[in-house]
Design a protein around this motif. Structure first.
Motif, PDB file in Angstrom:
ATOM      1  N   ILE A  71       0.701  -1.137   0.098  1.00  0.00           N
ATOM      2  CA  ILE A  71      -0.071   0.048   0.150  1.00  0.00           C
ATOM      3  C   ILE A  71       0.761   1.368   0.120  1.00  0.00           C
ATOM      4  CG2 ILE A  71      -1.692   1.235   1.395  1.00  0.00           C
ATOM      5  CD1 ILE A  71      -2.754  -1.513   2.380  1.00  0.00           C
ATOM      6  N   SER A  72       1.857   1.271   0.670  1.00  0.00           N
ATOM      7  CA  SER A  72       2.729   2.348   0.813  1.00  0.00           C
ATOM      8  C   SER A  72       3.609   2.506  -0.485  1.00  0.00           C
ATOM      9  CB  SER A  72       3.814   2.179   2.070  1.00  0.00           C
ATOM     10  OG  SER A  72       3.554   1.969   3.213  1.00  0.00           O
ATOM     11  N   CYS A  73       3.973   1.451  -1.165  1.00  0.00           N
ATOM     12  CA  CYS A  73       4.467   1.418  -2.377  1.00  0.00           C
ATOM     13  C   CYS A  73       3.469   2.427  -3.232  1.00  0.00           C
ATOM     14  CB  CYS A  73       4.995   0.319  -2.907  1.00  0.00           C
ATOM     15  SG  CYS A  73       5.778   0.300  -4.477  1.00  0.00           S
ATOM     16  N   GLY A  74       2.205   1.642  -3.540  1.00  0.00           N
ATOM     17  CA  GLY A  74       1.480   2.310  -4.376  1.00  0.00           C
ATOM     18  C   GLY A  74       1.186   3.893  -4.118  1.00  0.00           C
ATOM     19  N   ILE A  75       1.308   4.329  -2.937  1.00  0.00           N
ATOM     20  CA  ILE A  75       1.055   5.528  -2.745  1.00  0.00           C
ATOM     21  C   ILE A  75       2.125   6.553  -3.258  1.00  0.00           C
ATOM     22  CG2 ILE A  75       0.698   7.444  -0.682  1.00  0.00           C
ATOM     23  CD1 ILE A  75      -1.052   5.140   0.808  1.00  0.00           C
ATOM     24  N   ALA A  76       3.261   5.811  -2.936  1.00  0.00           N
ATOM     25  CA  ALA A  76       4.670   6.652  -3.089  1.00  0.00           C
ATOM     26  C   ALA A  76       4.540   6.532  -4.767  1.00  0.00           C
ATOM     27  CB  ALA A  76       5.766   5.938  -2.624  1.00  0.00           C
ATOM     28  N   ALA A  77       4.178   5.577  -5.504  1.00  0.00           N
ATOM     29  CA  ALA A  77       4.104   5.457  -6.965  1.00  0.00           C
ATOM     30  C   ALA A  77       3.330   6.512  -7.533  1.00  0.00           C
ATOM     31  CB  ALA A  77       3.862   4.284  -7.396  1.00  0.00           C
ATOM     32  N   LEU A  78       1.976   6.587  -6.831  1.00  0.00           N
ATOM     33  CA  LEU A  78       1.227   7.818  -7.551  1.00  0.00           C
ATOM     34  C   LEU A  78       1.675   9.256  -7.228  1.00  0.00           C
ATOM     35  CD1 LEU A  78      -2.279   6.217  -5.962  1.00  0.00           C
ATOM     36  CD2 LEU A  78      -1.441   6.513  -8.409  1.00  0.00           C
ATOM     37  N   MET A  79       2.295   9.426  -6.041  1.00  0.00           N
ATOM     38  CA  MET A  79       3.055  10.734  -5.946  1.00  0.00           C
ATOM     39  C   MET A  79       4.130  11.043  -6.932  1.00  0.00           C
ATOM     40  SD  MET A  79       3.276  10.776  -1.616  1.00  0.00           S
ATOM     41  CE  MET A  79       3.692  12.353  -1.650  1.00  0.00           C
ATOM     42  N   LEU A  80       4.814   9.926  -7.143  1.00  0.00           N
ATOM     43  CA  LEU A  80       6.012  10.035  -8.180  1.00  0.00           C
ATOM     44  C   LEU A  80       5.162  10.232  -9.483  1.00  0.00           C
ATOM     45  CD1 LEU A  80       8.926   9.689  -8.491  1.00  0.00           C
ATOM     46  CD2 LEU A  80       8.901   7.567  -8.860  1.00  0.00           C
ATOM     47  N   PHE A 172       3.976  -6.728 -10.126  1.00  0.00           N
ATOM     48  CA  PHE A 172       3.807  -5.036 -10.239  1.00  0.00           C
ATOM     49  C   PHE A 172       4.718  -4.427  -9.434  1.00  0.00           C
ATOM     50  CE2 PHE A 172      -0.437  -5.987 -12.063  1.00  0.00           C
ATOM     51  CZ  PHE A 172      -0.737  -5.415 -13.009  1.00  0.00           C
ATOM     52  N   SER A 173       5.141  -4.854  -8.193  1.00  0.00           N
ATOM     53  CA  SER A 173       6.210  -4.337  -7.365  1.00  0.00           C
ATOM     54  C   SER A 173       7.362  -4.207  -8.243  1.00  0.00           C
ATOM     55  CB  SER A 173       6.360  -5.078  -6.197  1.00  0.00           C
ATOM     56  OG  SER A 173       5.212  -5.029  -5.366  1.00  0.00           O
ATOM     57  N   ILE A 174       7.938  -5.337  -9.004  1.00  0.00           N
ATOM     58  CA  ILE A 174       8.802  -5.734  -9.848  1.00  0.00           C
ATOM     59  C   ILE A 174       8.831  -4.457 -10.812  1.00  0.00           C
ATOM     60  CG2 ILE A 174      10.297  -7.011 -11.587  1.00  0.00           C
ATOM     61  CD1 ILE A 174       9.630  -9.328  -9.336  1.00  0.00           C
ATOM     62  N   ARG A 175       7.632  -4.441 -11.480  1.00  0.00           N
ATOM     63  CA  ARG A 175       7.652  -3.457 -12.317  1.00  0.00           C
ATOM     64  C   ARG A 175       7.813  -2.044 -12.067  1.00  0.00           C
ATOM     65  NH1 ARG A 175       1.825  -2.378 -16.139  1.00  0.00           N
ATOM     66  NH2 ARG A 175       2.730  -1.136 -17.574  1.00  0.00           N
ATOM     67  N   CYS A 176       6.993  -1.789 -10.797  1.00  0.00           N
ATOM     68  CA  CYS A 176       7.598  -0.309 -10.119  1.00  0.00           C
ATOM     69  C   CYS A 176       9.170  -0.042  -9.960  1.00  0.00           C
ATOM     70  CB  CYS A 176       6.612  -0.145  -8.971  1.00  0.00           C
ATOM     71  SG  CYS A 176       6.761   1.310  -8.209  1.00  0.00           S
ATOM     72  N   PHE A 177       9.819  -1.240  -9.572  1.00  0.00           N
ATOM     73  CA  PHE A 177      11.166  -1.196  -9.303  1.00  0.00           C
ATOM     74  C   PHE A 177      11.932  -0.802 -10.379  1.00  0.00           C
ATOM     75  CE2 PHE A 177      15.074  -3.602  -8.773  1.00  0.00           C
ATOM     76  CZ  PHE A 177      15.584  -2.869  -7.479  1.00  0.00           C
ATOM     77  N   LEU A 178      11.875  -1.534 -11.669  1.00  0.00           N
ATOM     78  CA  LEU A 178      12.526  -1.402 -12.885  1.00  0.00           C
ATOM     79  C   LEU A 178      11.934   0.003 -13.381  1.00  0.00           C
ATOM     80  CD1 LEU A 178      11.918  -4.594 -14.527  1.00  0.00           C
ATOM     81  CD2 LEU A 178      13.771  -3.935 -13.578  1.00  0.00           C
ATOM     82  N   LEU A 179      11.033   0.536 -13.188  1.00  0.00           N
ATOM     83  CA  LEU A 179      10.521   2.009 -13.740  1.00  0.00           C
ATOM     84  C   LEU A 179      11.381   3.107 -12.833  1.00  0.00           C
ATOM     85  CD1 LEU A 179       6.795   1.956 -13.999  1.00  0.00           C
ATOM     86  CD2 LEU A 179       8.433   2.019 -15.943  1.00  0.00           C
ATOM     87  N   THR A 180      11.540   2.666 -11.565  1.00  0.00           N
ATOM     88  CA  THR A 180      12.166   3.824 -10.583  1.00  0.00           C
ATOM     89  C   THR A 180      13.631   3.678 -11.175  1.00  0.00           C
ATOM     90  OG1 THR A 180      10.702   3.025  -8.923  1.00  0.00           O
ATOM     91  CG2 THR A 180      12.539   4.284  -8.477  1.00  0.00           C
ATOM     92  N   ILE A 181      14.254   2.292 -11.473  1.00  0.00           N
ATOM     93  CA  ILE A 181      15.638   2.358 -11.706  1.00  0.00           C
ATOM     94  C   ILE A 181      15.883   3.213 -13.078  1.00  0.00           C
ATOM     95  CG2 ILE A 181      17.139   0.631 -12.868  1.00  0.00           C
ATOM     96  CD1 ILE A 181      16.406  -1.388 -10.816  1.00  0.00           C
ATOM     97  N   ASP A 182      14.768   3.126 -13.918  1.00  0.00           N
ATOM     98  CA  ASP A 182      14.976   3.837 -15.219  1.00  0.00           C
ATOM     99  C   ASP A 182      14.950   5.509 -14.841  1.00  0.00           C
ATOM    100  OD1 ASP A 182      15.415   4.209 -17.800  1.00  0.00           O
ATOM    101  OD2 ASP A 182      13.008   4.219 -18.198  1.00  0.00           O
TER     102      ASP A 182
END
Length: 227
Positions: A71-80, A172-182
């Motif tokens: 949930i925290s990762c989803g909120i942070a991804a929405l903010m990002l 989806f956590s790995i997908r978010c991880f790869l997007l952040t790496i990019d």
């Protein structure tokens, strides 16, 4: 190959927004499922002296913590997805997505062990709080805090739903991880370091001629003697 910025900022925002929404929804569903398992069965079953019931409790507690991380990762991804520039927010999503992936993977393995132990013991640990002799008479008796005729199938069904949710969370956590790496350009930095190492290893080292070195030493010695 290392391609820098293969997604433009608008594409990053859209993908991060969709990923964050999915993580937020799946995290809430996983939290609700873990709460249902604990509230309906595990709070009656947990016994510190029994290894299997203790494993049930630890796995369920870890699943709730993992759901909170998702949930925290989803909120942070929405903010990002709304603000792509802050570096601190990028590193926060990077850490949360990595923690969520590892946590969901650990819960997936622990839940698989729990299902295997339950199937192997025919649900005896789930029926441990009940002291009746005939299961058919249990719904009309007060010797069991829950309905034992459905606890076995209900618990396995909730665990199967949790397994499916863990798989979605990991993806989806790995997908978010790869997007952040990019976004952090970490992949390109690693490629640059690798290419630099390869170029240094491939460059020929010109070794000086030993005879030439000896000739220079002799000239130096002659000039010193003349002085």
């Amino acid at each position: 190959m290392c391609q820098l910025g293969h997604l433009d900022p608008s594409s990053h925002q859209r993908v991060l927004m969709k990923t964050g929404l999915i993580l937020l929804i799946i995290g809430h569903l996983s939290f609700i499922t873990g709460a249902l398992i604990h509230g309906t069965v595990l709070r009656f079953v947990v016994n510190p002296r029994d290894a299997i019931s203790l494993q049930y409790a630890v796995t369920n507690a870890a699943s709730i913590i993992s759901a909170l991380l998702t949930i925290s990762c989803g909120i942070a991804a929405l903010m990002l997805s709304r603000y792509l520039t802050p570096a601190a927010l990028k590193w926060a999503v990077f850490a949360l997505s990595a923690s969520s992936s590892l946590g969901c993977l650990s819960c997936l393995l622990g839940l698989a062990v729990s299902i295997g132990l339950t199937l192997g013991s025919q649900g005896r640990v789930l029926l441990a709080p009940c002291t009746f002799a005939n299961v058919a008479l249990a719904p009309v008796s007060r010797e069991c805090p829950f309905d034992p005729t459905r606890v076995y199938s209900s618990t396995l069904s909730l665990w199967a739903i949790s397994l499916l949710l863990y798989l979605i969370e990991i993806f989806f956590s790995i997908r978010c991880f790869l997007l952040t790496i990019d976004l952090l350009r970490l992949g390109c930095c690693c490629c640059r370091v690798y290419r630099r190492k390869v170029s240094l290893q491939a460059a020929p080292v010109e070794s000086s001629d030993p005879g030439q070195c000896l000739g220079l030493l002799r000239l130096d010695s002659v000039e010193t003697a003349q002085l």
